[in-house]
Design an enzyme around this catalytic site. Structure first.
Site, PDB file in Angstrom:
ATOM      1  N   CYS A 113       0.883  -1.173   0.000  1.00  0.00           N
ATOM      2  CA  CYS A 113       0.000   0.000   0.000  1.00  0.00           C
ATOM      3  C   CYS A 113       0.921   1.223   0.000  1.00  0.00           C
ATOM      4  O   CYS A 113       1.735   1.374  -0.897  1.00  0.00           O
ATOM      5  CB  CYS A 113      -0.965  -0.024   1.171  1.00  0.00           C
ATOM      6  SG  CYS A 113      -0.214  -0.346   2.783  1.00  0.00           S
ATOM      7  N   TRP A 164       2.252  -1.324   6.194  1.00  0.00           N
ATOM      8  CA  TRP A 164       2.064  -1.899   7.538  1.00  0.00           C
ATOM      9  C   TRP A 164       0.611  -1.850   8.013  1.00  0.00           C
ATOM     10  O   TRP A 164       0.321  -2.264   9.133  1.00  0.00           O
ATOM     11  CB  TRP A 164       2.981  -1.223   8.554  1.00  0.00           C
ATOM     12  CG  TRP A 164       2.939   0.291   8.590  1.00  0.00           C
ATOM     13  CD1 TRP A 164       1.845   1.097   8.502  1.00  0.00           C
ATOM     14  CD2 TRP A 164       4.061   1.165   8.756  1.00  0.00           C
ATOM     15  NE1 TRP A 164       2.195   2.416   8.595  1.00  0.00           N
ATOM     16  CE2 TRP A 164       3.569   2.489   8.756  1.00  0.00           C
ATOM     17  CE3 TRP A 164       5.433   0.965   8.918  1.00  0.00           C
ATOM     18  CZ2 TRP A 164       4.400   3.602   8.908  1.00  0.00           C
ATOM     19  CZ3 TRP A 164       6.243   2.075   9.058  1.00  0.00           C
ATOM     20  CH2 TRP A 164       5.733   3.378   9.055  1.00  0.00           C
ATOM     21  N   ARG A 196      -2.888  -1.744   5.461  1.00  0.00           N
ATOM     22  CA  ARG A 196      -3.657  -2.536   4.499  1.00  0.00           C
ATOM     23  C   ARG A 196      -2.893  -3.771   4.050  1.00  0.00           C
ATOM     24  O   ARG A 196      -3.479  -4.847   3.850  1.00  0.00           O
ATOM     25  CB  ARG A 196      -4.017  -1.657   3.296  1.00  0.00           C
ATOM     26  CG  ARG A 196      -5.062  -0.610   3.588  1.00  0.00           C
ATOM     27  CD  ARG A 196      -5.169   0.448   2.502  1.00  0.00           C
ATOM     28  NE  ARG A 196      -4.091   1.429   2.590  1.00  0.00           N
ATOM     29  CZ  ARG A 196      -4.077   2.575   1.919  1.00  0.00           C
ATOM     30  NH1 ARG A 196      -5.080   2.876   1.097  1.00  0.00           N
ATOM     31  NH2 ARG A 196      -3.077   3.431   2.044  1.00  0.00           N
TER      32      ARG A 196
END
Length: 806
Positions: A583, A587, A589
């Protein structure tokens, strides 16, 4: 004055805890910073000693009282006129008193024009008198009597849970789940008390009568529900978001000064009124002191206090250095063992034990990483490629292996966004790194003697994907590595203005990229607040309930995450591809989708032991910032900034609660495939904010292992969950295999997790159970039957029993 005398009595806890966190690390957490001055008060057990505490003598310089203008005027008058004019002085005193009273009255009038729940800095002149008139005079309780009350009506306290405040004869008690629990003179539910420990705030009643709802003769007892008045309300200190003084007007038009405690959890609140304004101030000071020690004072959380005695007893001092020798709790994710289980006989992947051994490559990654065996950490050229790839990724979070099928190149990788920027930057090292992944996977697939799975037919694929148009589900012949960017494409493009962005597949040979449209932490927080407000709203329309729930967008976020997780498992299992997830920072999604995809792919992770390993691996070790997202030790407006009101509050978001909601949706649809039940998730969610255990403290593996020594100094949440037989799914069938159900089946059956989100709501959202089936569930404190709600697991078990009988 009594509060000041308490504040001047410090405990050995202040001097004991600080050295434990005094590591030479320079980090924010556990850096040995002295606690703020307001943390020293109240460090004592009110039940520990029967002796009256006396204030510590202060130095002469600190005890100087500066005279007020009125006192100066009196002194000057007395020195100039030896014959003291009593009448004049009386008039002057009365004039000053009238002026003060007039100012106070005007301030109170201004406050009373606002809402009845607004914060009030000073009480109205008649408010204290009203509270005192309502309060029933009761004799002062001894410490033994207080201890007996707590034992009889609350239960045994936890290890290290000492009482630090006890208030008797509360005038009013209510919470978010009911309009009114108790108000003196309006109902007879015994005497209510407030008890605060190092762990929680407890409001409890001495009423021994158990109110059993009377079922009318013509009513089916399975549908009749008349809620009884609770005898116990509680909330962990670490779960408190803010504490406010408030004015409450009773139905009998009495105006009372009390406190409202707002929780981080679903927006719940507790309200209580003390017999006097002094007690209100005392409770407010104590709550703000212990609930919000601050980010830099991790040792003041109950997770450390609960094990402090054992830690202190194990300290060995040698050459002036104090060392904790207590054995740490078991680490669920042992990298070498877990990757050995995954790799089986594969040699295409390997573990890197040196490249990030001291967290020098990436501070938010685990110390042991897995990657292509073709990049050996003993080769300078390979190390250059690894470091070059890390330098091109946000927060140095290079592509790292998190799961392997163990039979071929089908694997799952995770990273953060590349530093492309508006100039379209590229990194040769990062491109080579991904090429090593793709070629290693393809070579392994080519060497496999038998096909991994039988390719589904077109009709089966249409049914599986829920679409007649299969162009997005058919593998591109040139694709060797699938990149799933979990963000909306618009967000990924917008990040280019900040120097980041997404991969240009023209530079990454054999790759394709797809965007999954999952919202960021701010969208999740806003949706969660709307959903929580809806569940607490007593006037929400029941006829339009599902529409109102959908309008919060919470279930839409859940479906997007589940869809991306299913798609990840699909490309890995059906097409045997390596899939790279990322993403923005990789850390939030990324962790959610990676864990859910592995739940679908690997049956080991659907056991209790496997689930704890999976969560510890992809959330704890791969750097999900629990401390930042949950604001442990901090309240609203309590961030560590000079202003004290802004800081990282925008970084708070219920990411892990959202992940547990996604797991709930899968278990709710396929309960027989999991060794644990939905109640396991419910208890786990309760302790995300409670800080009873240290498992979910800190932001990275480095902070837990090197800085704070979490496994040595706190109890493990996983050990606690494993010790409870009621969290085991009795109908679990360990059939193995991938859990790749048709995508429409999973998405169309997504529903609100009522047990969790409507837990503190005022309306009967969950189905009621007959009295002989109803039993409260221990979630918060002493592991006895104490909280005030039930879970649908009882209902499901009951339905199974009825079905078996039939």
């Amino acid at each position: 004055e009594s509060l000041k005398s308490v504040q001047m009595n410090t405990s050995s806890r202040d001097s004991d805890v600080a050295p434990l966190l005094n590591h030479t690390n320079g980090g924010k957490i556990g850096s040995g910073t002295a606690p703020p001055e307001h943390l020293h008060p109240l460090h004592h057990d009110v039940l520990a000693s029967t002796e009256k505490e006396t204030p510590t003598p202060t130095s002469p310089s600190s005890s100087v009282n500066h005279p007020t203008p009125l006192q100066q005027q009196a002194v000057q008058s007395s020195s100039s006129n030896a014959s003291f004019d009593f009448k004049a002085k009386t008039s002057l005193f009365a004039s000053n008193l009238a002026t003060f009273a007039q100012k106070a009255a005007s301030q109170v009038a201004d406050q009373m024009t606002t809402t009845t729940t607004s914060a009030v800095p000073i009480p109205p002149p008649d408010l204290s008198m009203q509270q005192s008139s309502l309060a029933v005079a009761t004799p002062e309780l001894s410490n033994d009597e207080k201890a007996k009350l707590i034992h009889d009506h609350v239960g045994s306290l936890l290890p290290g849970e000492r009482v630090i405040m006890f208030l008797s004869n509360l005038l009013h008690v209510s919470d978010s789940s009911r309009a009114l629990v108790y108000s003196q003179g309006e109902n007879t539910s015994g005497t209510w008390y407030c008890c605060m420990t190092y762990y929680r705030v407890i409001l409890f009643s001495t009423n021994e009568e158990t109110e059993v709802p009377n079922v009318p003769p013509s009513w089916n007892p399975h549908v009749w529900w008349l809620p009884s008045t609770p005898k116990l309300l509680q909330i962990p200190l670490a779960s408190i978001e803010k504490v406010e003084k408030s004015v409450y007007t009773t139905p009998t038009n009495h105006t009372l000064m009390g406190l409202i405690i707002y929780g981080k959890d679903n927006g719940r609140y507790l309200r209580f009124t003390t017999p006097s304004y002094a007690d209100t101030l005392k409770a407010n000071e104590a709550l703000n002191t212990y609930a919000f020690p601050g980010r830099r004072n991790l040792g003041y959380l109950f997770a450390f206090e609960s094990k402090r005695h054992d830690v202190m007893a194990s300290i060995v001092e040698e050459n002036g250095t104090r060392t904790v020798t207590l054995a740490p709790t078991r680490k669920r994710f042992e990298a070498m063992l877990e990757f050995k289980r995954q790799f089986r006989d594969l040699t295409v992947w390997t573990c890197w034990t040196q490249v990030n051994a001291q967290y020098g490559l990436c501070m938010s990654y685990p110390s042991v990483l897995a990657g292509p065996a073709s990049l050996s950490e003993s080769s300078p050229e390979s190390v250059r490629i690894i470091r070059g790839s890390a330098a091109f990724r946000s927060e140095q979070r290079l592509p790292a292996l998190t799961w392997s099928s163990g039979v071929d190149g089908a694997s799952l990788w995770r990273a953060s966004q590349p530093k492309v920027g508006l100039q379209g930057n590229r990194s040769t090292a990062d491109e080579i790194f991904l090429k090593h992944i793709a070629e290693s996977a393809m070579s392994t697939n080519a060497l496999r003697e038998e096909p991994a799975i039988v390719q589904p037919s077109t009709a089966a694929l249409q049914h599986l994907c829920g679409s007649s148009d299969l162009k997005d589900w058919i593998l591109d012949p040139n694709c060797q590595l699938k990149i799933l960017d979990l963000r909306p494409k618009s967000s990924a493009m917008a990040n280019r203005t900040g120097g980041y962005g997404y991969e240009n597949t023209s530079y990454y040979t054999g790759t394709t990229i797809q965007f999954c449209n999952i919202g960021n932490i701010h969208a999740v927080r806003d949706s969660y607040q709307k959903m929580s407000a809806l569940c607490l709203n007593p006037t929400a329309s029941d006829v339009q309930w599902m529409q109102l729930v959908e309008d919060t967008k919470w279930l839409s976020h859940i479906r997007l995450i589940l869809s991306a997780s299913w798609e990840t498992a699909y490309w890995i299992h059906v097409h045997r591809l390596p899939v790279l997830l990322h993403c923005s920072h990789g850390w939030d999604r990324t962790g959610q989708v990676a864990v859910l995809a592995q739940l679908l792919l690997d049956p080991y992770y659907r056991t209790r032991e496997g689930f704890s390993t999976l969560v510890e691996k992809d959330f704890m070790c791969f750097g999900h910032p629990f401390h930042t997202r949950c604001a442990h030790g901090e309240g609203k407006g309590e961030r560590d900034t000079p202003s004290g009101s802004s800081g990282d509050e925008g970084q708070i978001s219920p990411i892990f609660i959202q992940f547990l909601d996604c797991v709930y949706q899968i278990i709710n649809q396929y309960p027989e495939s999991f060794e644990f039940n939905t109640k396991y998730l419910l208890v786990l969610s309760e302790h995300v904010y409670s800080s009873r255990f240290g498992t979910m403290l800190c932001d990275t593996e480095r902070e837990r292992e090197v800085v704070a020594g979490i496994r040595q100094r706190t109890h493990s949440l996983w050990d606690y969950l494993d010790s409870r037989d009621d969290l085991v799914n009795k109908s679990f069938r360990n059939d193995g295999g991938v859990l790749l159900m048709p995508l429409p089946t999973m998405l169309r059956n997504v529903t609100l997790w009522i047990d969790r989100h409507a837990m503190h709501g005022p309306k009967a959202t969950m189905r009621s159970l007959p009295a002989y089936l109803s039993r409260p569930q221990p979630l918060l404190g002493n592991d006895q039957q104490s909280p005030l709600h039930m879970t649908t697991d009882i209902y499901k078990l009951t339905m199974e029993q009825h079905t078996n009988k039939i």
